[in-house]
Each structure stands twice: as C-alpha cells, then as structure tokens.
Write an enzyme that holds these catalytic residues in place. Structure first.
Site, mmCIF file in Angstrom:
data_model
loop_
_atom_site.group_PDB
_atom_site.id
_atom_site.type_symbol
_atom_site.label_atom_id
_atom_site.label_comp_id
_atom_site.label_asym_id
_atom_site.label_seq_id
_atom_site.Cartn_x
_atom_site.Cartn_y
_atom_site.Cartn_z
ATOM 1 C CG ASP A 1 -2.060 0.978 1.109
ATOM 2 O OD1 ASP A 1 -3.218 0.543 1.178
ATOM 3 O OD2 ASP A 1 -1.793 2.203 0.949
ATOM 4 C CG ASP B 1 2.907 3.732 -7.097
ATOM 5 O OD1 ASP B 1 1.895 3.113 -7.453
ATOM 6 O OD2 ASP B 1 3.214 4.864 -7.525
ATOM 7 C CB ALA C 1 -3.971 -0.462 -4.981
ATOM 8 C CD GLU D 1 -5.739 8.498 -5.472
ATOM 9 O OE1 GLU D 1 -6.625 9.060 -4.804
ATOM 10 O OE2 GLU D 1 -4.565 8.418 -5.087
ATOM 11 C CB THR E 1 -17.009 0.316 -8.269
ATOM 12 O OG1 THR E 1 -18.145 1.106 -7.942
ATOM 13 C CG2 THR E 1 -16.324 0.955 -9.471
ATOM 14 C CG ASP E 2 -22.456 0.157 -7.708
ATOM 15 O OD1 ASP E 2 -21.540 1.009 -7.581
ATOM 16 O OD2 ASP E 2 -23.480 0.159 -6.988
ATOM 17 C CE1 TYR F 1 -13.077 4.674 -7.835
ATOM 18 C CE2 TYR F 1 -15.471 4.873 -8.052
ATOM 19 C CZ TYR F 1 -14.360 4.170 -7.622
ATOM 20 O OH TYR F 1 -14.520 2.953 -6.980
ATOM 21 C CE LYS G 1 -12.186 0.267 -9.196
ATOM 22 N NZ LYS G 1 -11.047 -0.332 -8.447
ATOM 23 C CG ASN H 1 -18.177 -1.597 0.501
ATOM 24 O OD1 ASN H 1 -17.482 -2.483 0.975
ATOM 25 N ND2 ASN H 1 -18.749 -1.723 -0.688
ATOM 26 C CE1 TYR I 1 -21.583 17.144 -1.830
ATOM 27 C CE2 TYR I 1 -21.375 15.219 -3.253
ATOM 28 C CZ TYR I 1 -20.819 16.115 -2.349
ATOM 29 O OH TYR I 1 -19.508 15.981 -1.991
HETATM 30 P P1 NAD Z 1 -9.713 3.678 0.011
HETATM 31 O O1 NAD Z 1 -9.439 4.955 -0.710
HETATM 32 O O2 NAD Z 1 -10.166 3.705 1.428
HETATM 33 O O3 NAD Z 1 -8.430 2.739 -0.047
HETATM 34 C C1 NAD Z 1 -7.589 2.643 -1.175
HETATM 35 C C2 NAD Z 1 -6.224 2.162 -0.694
HETATM 36 O O4 NAD Z 1 -5.378 2.023 -1.848
HETATM 37 C C3 NAD Z 1 -5.518 3.137 0.249
HETATM 38 O O5 NAD Z 1 -4.993 2.438 1.358
HETATM 39 C C4 NAD Z 1 -4.423 3.738 -0.596
HETATM 40 O O6 NAD Z 1 -3.274 4.114 0.155
HETATM 41 C C5 NAD Z 1 -4.118 2.586 -1.547
HETATM 42 N N1 NAD Z 1 -3.483 3.043 -2.797
HETATM 43 C C6 NAD Z 1 -3.881 4.089 -3.585
HETATM 44 N N2 NAD Z 1 -3.043 4.206 -4.636
HETATM 45 C C7 NAD Z 1 -2.122 3.218 -4.528
HETATM 46 C C8 NAD Z 1 -1.006 2.827 -5.294
HETATM 47 N N3 NAD Z 1 -0.677 3.491 -6.416
HETATM 48 N N4 NAD Z 1 -0.267 1.771 -4.896
HETATM 49 C C9 NAD Z 1 -0.588 1.100 -3.753
HETATM 50 N N5 NAD Z 1 -1.633 1.433 -2.967
HETATM 51 C C10 NAD Z 1 -2.389 2.468 -3.342
HETATM 52 O O7 NAD Z 1 -10.767 2.926 -0.909
HETATM 53 P P2 NAD Z 1 -11.850 1.790 -0.550
HETATM 54 O O8 NAD Z 1 -13.143 2.445 -0.372
HETATM 55 O O9 NAD Z 1 -11.312 0.890 0.493
HETATM 56 O O10 NAD Z 1 -11.889 1.039 -1.961
HETATM 57 C C11 NAD Z 1 -11.050 -0.075 -2.202
HETATM 58 C C12 NAD Z 1 -11.373 -0.630 -3.585
HETATM 59 O O11 NAD Z 1 -12.737 -1.023 -3.625
HETATM 60 C C13 NAD Z 1 -11.181 0.371 -4.716
HETATM 61 O O12 NAD Z 1 -10.620 -0.308 -5.816
HETATM 62 C C14 NAD Z 1 -12.593 0.842 -5.029
HETATM 63 O O13 NAD Z 1 -12.703 1.217 -6.372
HETATM 64 C C15 NAD Z 1 -13.388 -0.407 -4.721
HETATM 65 N N6 NAD Z 1 -14.790 -0.206 -4.313
HETATM 66 C C16 NAD Z 1 -15.096 0.662 -3.295
HETATM 67 C C17 NAD Z 1 -16.419 0.786 -2.872
HETATM 68 C C18 NAD Z 1 -16.818 1.707 -1.743
HETATM 69 O O14 NAD Z 1 -18.005 1.904 -1.507
HETATM 70 N N7 NAD Z 1 -15.883 2.268 -0.994
HETATM 71 C C19 NAD Z 1 -17.417 0.035 -3.525
HETATM 72 C C20 NAD Z 1 -17.071 -0.814 -4.565
HETATM 73 C C21 NAD Z 1 -15.749 -0.939 -4.931
HETATM 74 O O1 DAU Z 2 -21.019 2.543 -5.692
HETATM 75 C C1 DAU Z 2 -19.720 2.231 -5.285
HETATM 76 C C2 DAU Z 2 -18.928 3.494 -5.092
HETATM 77 O O2 DAU Z 2 -19.442 4.126 -3.915
HETATM 78 C C3 DAU Z 2 -17.435 3.249 -4.943
HETATM 79 O O3 DAU Z 2 -16.937 2.710 -6.140
HETATM 80 C C4 DAU Z 2 -16.691 4.547 -4.605
HETATM 81 O O4 DAU Z 2 -15.319 4.273 -4.355
HETATM 82 C C5 DAU Z 2 -17.306 5.134 -3.359
HETATM 83 O O5 DAU Z 2 -16.694 6.376 -3.057
HETATM 84 C C6 DAU Z 2 -18.816 5.323 -3.524
HETATM 85 O O6 DAU Z 2 -19.102 6.373 -4.484
HETATM 86 P P1 DAU Z 2 -20.298 7.426 -4.251
HETATM 87 O O7 DAU Z 2 -20.005 8.631 -5.024
HETATM 88 O O8 DAU Z 2 -21.615 6.779 -4.433
HETATM 89 O O9 DAU Z 2 -20.112 7.659 -2.661
HETATM 90 P P2 DAU Z 2 -20.081 8.991 -1.770
HETATM 91 O O10 DAU Z 2 -19.990 8.522 -0.351
HETATM 92 O O11 DAU Z 2 -19.063 9.954 -2.236
HETATM 93 O O12 DAU Z 2 -21.514 9.616 -2.025
HETATM 94 C C7 DAU Z 2 -22.688 8.888 -1.752
HETATM 95 C C8 DAU Z 2 -23.888 9.755 -2.127
HETATM 96 O O13 DAU Z 2 -23.985 10.844 -1.203
HETATM 97 C C9 DAU Z 2 -23.783 10.374 -3.492
HETATM 98 O O14 DAU Z 2 -25.088 10.433 -4.084
HETATM 99 C C10 DAU Z 2 -23.276 11.787 -3.233
HETATM 100 C C11 DAU Z 2 -23.903 12.094 -1.894
HETATM 101 N N1 DAU Z 2 -23.111 12.995 -1.023
HETATM 102 C C12 DAU Z 2 -21.818 12.678 -0.808
HETATM 103 C C13 DAU Z 2 -21.026 13.472 -0.003
HETATM 104 C C14 DAU Z 2 -19.576 13.140 0.241
HETATM 105 C C15 DAU Z 2 -23.714 14.106 -0.427
HETATM 106 O O15 DAU Z 2 -24.912 14.371 -0.634
HETATM 107 N N2 DAU Z 2 -22.950 14.881 0.377
HETATM 108 C C16 DAU Z 2 -21.622 14.623 0.614
HETATM 109 O O16 DAU Z 2 -20.967 15.372 1.368
#
Ligand code: NAD
Ligand code: DAU
Length: 338
Positions: free
Chosen positions: A32, A58, A81, A83, A124-125, A151, A155, A181, A208
């Site tokens: 990481d 990285d 890994a 963004e 991701t969806d 983003y 993906k 999640n 938003y």
């Molecule tokens: P996060 O941003 O919390 O974690 C990402 C991790 O990747 C961090 O620890 C960061 O340091 C590391 N990272 C970033 N760039 C890197 C690089 N170049 N080399 C090595 N490590 C690196 O994100 P998350 O929410 O835990 O998401 C993890 C994965 O799941 C992502 O691929 C995201 O697209 C996917 N995903 C997230 C959600 C969600 O709701 N959070 C849903 C579906 C899929």
């Molecule tokens: O669906 C999976 C995705 O869910 C993942 O792939 C992404 O990594 C993860 O960040 C997430 O994306 P979203 O854009 O759906 O999540 P976020 O938490 O940023 O926003 C959720 C909803 O809430 C979206 O409709 C925007 C809204 N929102 C978000 C923020 C941060 C607000 O209304 N106010 C806010 O301050």
C-alpha cells in the site's frame, strides 16, 4: 494455499479484508502506498501476526512489484489499490488514471510471469453508470458499461483491461463489482462517515442537489465475505456483482443517522449538486446468490448503529484523517461553513 498478495490493504475495504484473512490464518502480503486514505492504524490489531507482511509502495513501481513476486510465492492477487473518491476525480483525473488503470496493467503483466492461480480485480457498480429512476431495472453483470465520472471511467478502463488479459492471455482474472460500502475505518470524506463525523461535531452536513439520489448500501464485512466466496469458488473469467438489495435515498439515510444520534435535522445543509451526479445505483445480486450461495448477513440498521458507535469510540482516528490538506480540499470543494 500460498501467499495472497493484497494491494491497497491499508484502506477502508482492503483493511477489512486483510483483518479477516489474517484471522483465517491465510498468509498475506499487503502493498500500500499509504495515500491520504491509507492508514496503518487500520491494521493495528494484526500488524505483529506471523502470517502478515506489510510493504509500503506503489503498484505502479514495476521493480518493487516484481521483487515481491520474486521473494514470495504468490498464488492469489486481490487488487484493492485505487484512488476511490468521485469528488476528487472531478477535481483532476491523473492520479485515478495512473493507479486505477496503469497500476492494474502493471500488476497483471508481472503476475502473468509468475503463474498465479487467480487475480481478483475489486471493481465497482459505478462502471455501469446510473439508473435514471426508481423503476429502471437494476444492474446485472450483463448491463452496459457506461461510467459517468472520471473515477468510474478509470475503474471501467481497468475492467476492460482485465477482461482483455483474460481473453488474450488466458489470464486467471475475476472481476467483482460491489455497491456502496459503509462501516468502520471508512475515510470521512465519504457520505456515511462524513455524516457521522460532522454530526458528532455538531457541524452542518452537506447534502448534494435535491438529496434524492439513491445508493445501494452494503456493510463492508458483507462485501469482504462475498470476496472470500469468489476467491474460493468463483469461476475464472467471470464478473460478480455484489450487493445487499438495500437502496436508500441520500436524504433518508441522512435523517436516519441523525435520528439514531439524537441530532437535529437543522444540521442538514443543501449544497450545489455534484457534477454529473449519478441518480441511482441498484445491484442485482442474483448471480452471486445462485452460483456462490452468497447472501449478506448484516441487518442494515444494526450495522449503521455499529458504525456510529465505532466512530464515537474512534473519534481521534477520524480527527487525524481530517488533516490540513484534507481541510483545504474539503473547503474548496464544498464551500461549507465549518
Ligand atoms: P480507500 O481509498 O479507502 O483505499 C484505497 C487504498 O489504496 C488506500 O490504502 C491507498 O493508500 C491505496 N493506494 C492508492 N493508490 C495506490 C497505489 N498506487 N499503490 C498502492 N496502494 C495504493 O478505498 P476503498 O473504499 O477501500 O476502496 C477499495 C477498492 O474497492 C477500490 O478499488 C474501489 O474502487 C473499490 N470499491 C469501493 C467501494 C466503496 O463503496 N468504498 C465500492 C465498490 C468498490
Ligand atoms: O457505488 C460504489 C462506489 O461508492 C465506490 O466505487 C466509490 O469508491 C465510493 O466512493 C462510492 O461512491 P459514491 O459517489 O456513491 O459515494 P459517496 O460517499 O461519495 O456519495 C454517496 C452519495 O452521497 C452520493 O449520491 C453523493 C452524496 N453525497 C456525498 C457526499 C460526500 C452528499 O450528498 N454529500 C456529501 O458530502
């Protein structure tokens, strides 16, 4: 089983996966870069375990990645890994393209040379784009890829590349596409931890647009269990959607959390909409249910209460996330009153 090579294992979902895997006695190598969302404190409870190794670096660093494959016999790669924040990708997409697409390509090129058994791409969806209203059919694995924001496009690009390696090189890849999640250790820029953190501080909470966008929420531990079922029984070359059939409007989840926390709805502040804001996500999880017998176990309200409690108990962790650079990003982005 030989070692599992996890990337991004210090982030939100990756750390949940690593904690679970280490407890199952699996051998984990975690690479990481520790960007703003990667935090070794997320892994405090397992850092001394014999079956766990952490490497800071990285996924785009070919020399480093190759040295890991040379040193450890890797059978499985799980690529978390990335963004991961949509709003940041709207401000600039370079880092997203680099890590999410190029990084995935580099990992696959090196993994190919070392004859791994499987490569699980955590997607991701969002790659499907959005559903225009509440009546539209939910996303299946056959839905068109039509990402709306940088983003999601990065993906989707990675998914295309993974699919091409499977077809061209018989590369043993599987793609999972999960919905939104929530849970402990999520960086408080994302909606649910942001609500909880700001409500704990009695600060206004940005909603938003009209607040009627819909997300399909899954507790992070359910997502991780689904990933283990894919690692154990998923078919190479397949895509699996993961979701809990739990679609909720943003305004409703916000009010629900405020109610549980005994906070006033006057904290809600409608702000300008996210550019290109996806209207609705909804995952059809029939395939993973039918083929891998996977079902989410957590009840949403209980998991939300557990998450709120975790942020109350770990407010210091959340405060440390909100460092100087994040505050600047946040204020520029939302133009909020603090
Ligand atoms: P996060 O941003 O919390 O974690 C990402 C991790 O990747 C961090 O620890 C960061 O340091 C590391 N990272 C970033 N760039 C890197 C690089 N170049 N080399 C090595 N490590 C690196 O994100 P998350 O929410 O835990 O998401 C993890 C994965 O799941 C992502 O691929 C995201 O697209 C996917 N995903 C997230 C959600 C969600 O709701 N959070 C849903 C579906 C899929
Ligand atoms: O669906 C999976 C995705 O869910 C993942 O792939 C992404 O990594 C993860 O960040 C997430 O994306 P979203 O854009 O759906 O999540 P976020 O938490 O940023 O926003 C959720 C909803 O809430 C979206 O409709 C925007 C809204 N929102 C978000 C923020 C941060 C607000 O209304 N106010 C806010 O301050």
């Amino acid at each position: 089983m030989d070692n599992i090579f996890v990337t991004g294992g210090a982030g939100f979902i990756g750390s949940s996966f690593v904690r679970n895997a280490v407890k199952r006695d699996l051998k984990i190598i975690n690479l990481d870069i520790l960007n703003y969302a990667g935090n070794l404190k997320n892994l405090n409870d397992i850092e001394d375990k014999k079956n766990y190794v952490f490497i800071k670096g990285d996924i785009c660093d070919e020399g480093l990645v190759e040295s890991i494959f040379k040193k450890y016999k890797i059978s499985i790669v799980v690529n978390f890994a990335a963004e991961s924040h949509v709003d940041r990708s709207i401000m600039g997409s370079n880092g997203f393209i680099k890590t999410n697409i190029l990084g995935t390509g580099i990992l696959m090129d090196i993994a190919r040379k070392y004859n791994i058994d499987r490569f699980l791409q955590i997607s991701t969806d969002e790659v499907y784009g959005d559903l225009e209203n509440e009546l539209a059919e939910r996303f299946t694995e056959k839905s068109q890829i039509y990402p709306s924001n940088p983003y999601a496009a990065s993906k989707a690009g990675a998914d295309m590349l993974v699919g091409s390696y499977y077809r061209t090189h018989k590369f043993p890849a599987i793609i999972s596409r999960c919905s939104n999640n929530f849970g402990p250790y999520q960086f408080p820029e994302k909606f649910i931890p942001l609500i909880i953190y700001r409500a704990l501080k009695n600060k206004s909470i940005p909603l938003y647009g009209d607040g009627l966008n819909i997300r399909d929420w899954i507790f992070v531990e359910d997502h991780v269990e689904a990933l283990f079922s894919i690692i154990e029984n998923g078919k190479i070359g397949e895509i699996y959607n993961i979701g809990s059939e739990n679609e909720i409007r943003n305004i409703d989840i916000l009010k629900m959390i405020l109610k549980i926390m005994n906070k006033n709805e006057s904290l809600i502040e409608y702000v300008k909409d996210r550019k290109g804001h996806d209207r609705r996500y909804g995952i059809d999880p029939s395939k993973i249910r039918k083929e891998l017998n996977f079902e989410s176990k957590h009840i949403f309200e209980i998991a939300i209460e557990k998450t709120i409690q975790w942020y109350k108990d770990n407010i210091k962790w959340a405060e440390e996330c909100i460092d100087g650079s994040y505050r600047d990003y946040y204020n520029n982005n939302y133009k909020m009153k603090e």
